[in-house]
Design a protein around this motif. Structure first.
Motif, PDB file in Angstrom:
ATOM      1  N   LEU A 205       0.843  -1.194   0.000  1.00 44.00           N
ATOM      2  CA  LEU A 205       0.000   0.000   0.000  1.00 44.00           C
ATOM      3  C   LEU A 205       0.878   1.245   0.000  1.00 44.00           C
ATOM      4  O   LEU A 205       1.773   1.378   0.846  1.00 44.00           O
ATOM      5  CB  LEU A 205      -0.909   0.018   1.227  1.00 44.00           C
ATOM      6  CG  LEU A 205      -2.058  -0.993   1.254  1.00 44.00           C
ATOM      7  CD1 LEU A 205      -2.633  -1.107   2.656  1.00 44.00           C
ATOM      8  CD2 LEU A 205      -3.143  -0.586   0.262  1.00 44.00           C
ATOM      9  N   LEU A 206       0.625   2.148  -0.927  1.00 43.22           N
ATOM     10  CA  LEU A 206       1.363   3.407  -0.994  1.00 43.22           C
ATOM     11  C   LEU A 206       0.369   4.559  -1.000  1.00 43.22           C
ATOM     12  O   LEU A 206      -0.571   4.574  -1.811  1.00 43.22           O
ATOM     13  CB  LEU A 206       2.223   3.481  -2.254  1.00 43.22           C
ATOM     14  CG  LEU A 206       3.416   2.537  -2.345  1.00 43.22           C
ATOM     15  CD1 LEU A 206       2.998   1.177  -2.893  1.00 43.22           C
ATOM     16  CD2 LEU A 206       4.506   3.122  -3.228  1.00 43.22           C
ATOM     17  N   LYS A 207       0.557   5.521  -0.087  1.00 42.82           N
ATOM     18  CA  LYS A 207      -0.315   6.685   0.001  1.00 42.82           C
ATOM     19  C   LYS A 207       0.492   7.942  -0.275  1.00 42.82           C
ATOM     20  O   LYS A 207       1.647   8.053   0.131  1.00 42.82           O
ATOM     21  CB  LYS A 207      -0.961   6.753   1.390  1.00 42.82           C
ATOM     22  CG  LYS A 207      -1.837   5.540   1.697  1.00 42.82           C
ATOM     23  CD  LYS A 207      -2.511   5.649   3.058  1.00 42.82           C
ATOM     24  CE  LYS A 207      -3.387   4.427   3.333  1.00 42.82           C
ATOM     25  NZ  LYS A 207      -4.071   4.509   4.638  1.00 42.82           N
ATOM     26  N   PHE A 208      -0.156   8.913  -0.946  1.00 41.10           N
ATOM     27  CA  PHE A 208       0.537  10.102  -1.398  1.00 41.10           C
ATOM     28  C   PHE A 208      -0.014  11.359  -0.735  1.00 41.10           C
ATOM     29  O   PHE A 208      -1.110  11.362  -0.171  1.00 41.10           O
ATOM     30  CB  PHE A 208       0.456  10.198  -2.922  1.00 41.10           C
ATOM     31  CG  PHE A 208       0.913   8.942  -3.616  1.00 41.10           C
ATOM     32  CD1 PHE A 208       2.263   8.662  -3.750  1.00 41.10           C
ATOM     33  CD2 PHE A 208      -0.013   8.023  -4.097  1.00 41.10           C
ATOM     34  CE1 PHE A 208       2.687   7.497  -4.364  1.00 41.10           C
ATOM     35  CE2 PHE A 208       0.403   6.851  -4.711  1.00 41.10           C
ATOM     36  CZ  PHE A 208       1.755   6.587  -4.845  1.00 41.10           C
ATOM     37  N   ALA A 209       0.768  12.434  -0.833  1.00 44.49           N
ATOM     38  CA  ALA A 209       0.435  13.672  -0.125  1.00 44.49           C
ATOM     39  C   ALA A 209      -0.899  14.273  -0.584  1.00 44.49           C
ATOM     40  O   ALA A 209      -1.556  14.984   0.183  1.00 44.49           O
ATOM     41  CB  ALA A 209       1.563  14.684  -0.303  1.00 44.49           C
TER      42      ALA A 209
END
Length: 292
Positions: A234-238
């Motif tokens: 899982l990758l979350k961005f600004a």
């Protein structure tokens, strides 16, 4: 042997190392390396140097010079710096490294590295290996080298270098929030031999103590395990967007669909709850290290 001869010998040795061949399936990479090689050749010819003479000046063999100029070999940063000096390019050849380094690694890994470099949160559950972001060079080489059918030496070194390059995520400022869940069985397997195994466990302890990292171990005696379908990332961005992937969901393809992401987040959160706490996990790894 003079210092110049020693330096030339070192550069030639590095030039012959595997892992610097151009991937013919990487169209953009081929274009970049071909362009750099063409510029190098034009500048060499402009100053009236033959390939053999130029090779002696930079510490490379004539054959290697032709490979680099022909776009068949990825030049090292040290080579471009030296070539710039010898050919009086005023920094133009040295500056080419900014483009070259972007195509140094396989296309798929570059895409993943770009996402990881932008993410403010990264969560990884690995069931069969130590996560690539946590691997030491020796461990990575042993894991990749054990593949069947085997990779060529060039491919192994290229993949190892690419995996290690992604670890620049630990040097980012501001630091992203990173969490990892690893299987106990994986940590008990001495991949690469006893010394490599000890170094890998030591690396896990080092990373697990970082202020922005949460490292957990899924114990083998866990009676309920929600990660049996395989790895989760899982990758979350600004900007509030996210990307996720799981071996056992949505055909293993990356997804940014909010409904699918909620499913992956639920699975990952449950796995973290079932694993040992971060403190217990570091204690467990210390105990493993003490047993080696």
């Amino acid at each position: 042997m003079t210092a110049v001869d020693e330096e030339a010998g070192r550069l030639k040795e590095e030039a012959d190392e595997p892992g610097w061949e151009v991937d013919p399936d990487d169209e953009w990479g081929v274009a970049v390396i071909t362009t750099v090689g063409r510029q190098l050749k034009l500048r060499r010819e402009a100053v009236g140097m033959r390939a053999a003479e130029f090779g002696r000046a930079v510490g490379y063999g004539e054959d290697m010079i032709y490979k680099i100029e022909g776009g068949k070999r990825i030049p090292r940063q040290e080579f471009l710096d030296k070539a710039d000096e010898v050919l009086g390019a005023g920094g133009l050849l040295a500056a080419a490294w900014e483009d070259v380094k972007k195509v140094r690694y396989p296309k798929k890994v570059r895409a993943l590295g770009k996402l990881e470099a932008k993410a403010v949160e990264i969560g990884l559950y690995e069931c069969n290996i130590v996560a690539g972001l946590l691997q030491t060079p020796e461990h990575a080489r042993a894991v990749i080298g054990a593949a069947q059918p085997p990779y060529s030496p060039d491919d192994v070194e290229r993949m190892v270098a690419a995996r290690l390059a992604r670890q620049a995520v630990f040097e980012r400022d501001p630091a992203p929030a990173l969490s990892f869940v690893l299987e106990e069985g994986v940590l008990r397997r001495p991949i690469g031999g006893k010394m490599a195994w000890r170094q890998q466990l030591e690396r896990l302890l080092e990373v697990g103590r970082l202020h922005n990292v949460v490292l957990q171990v899924m114990p083998m005696n866990c009676e309920t395990h929600s990660g049996m379908d395989g790895r989760i990332e899982l990758l979350k961005f600004a900007d509030g967007t996210a990307v996720g992937r799981s071996d056992g969901a949505f055909n293993g393809r990356p997804t940014s669909d909010p409904r699918q992401l909620r499913i992956l987040e639920l699975r990952y959160g449950t796995i973290r709850a079932q694993a040992l706490s971060p403190r217990e996990s570091l204690t467990f790894i210390e105990q493993l290290l003490g047993e080696t």
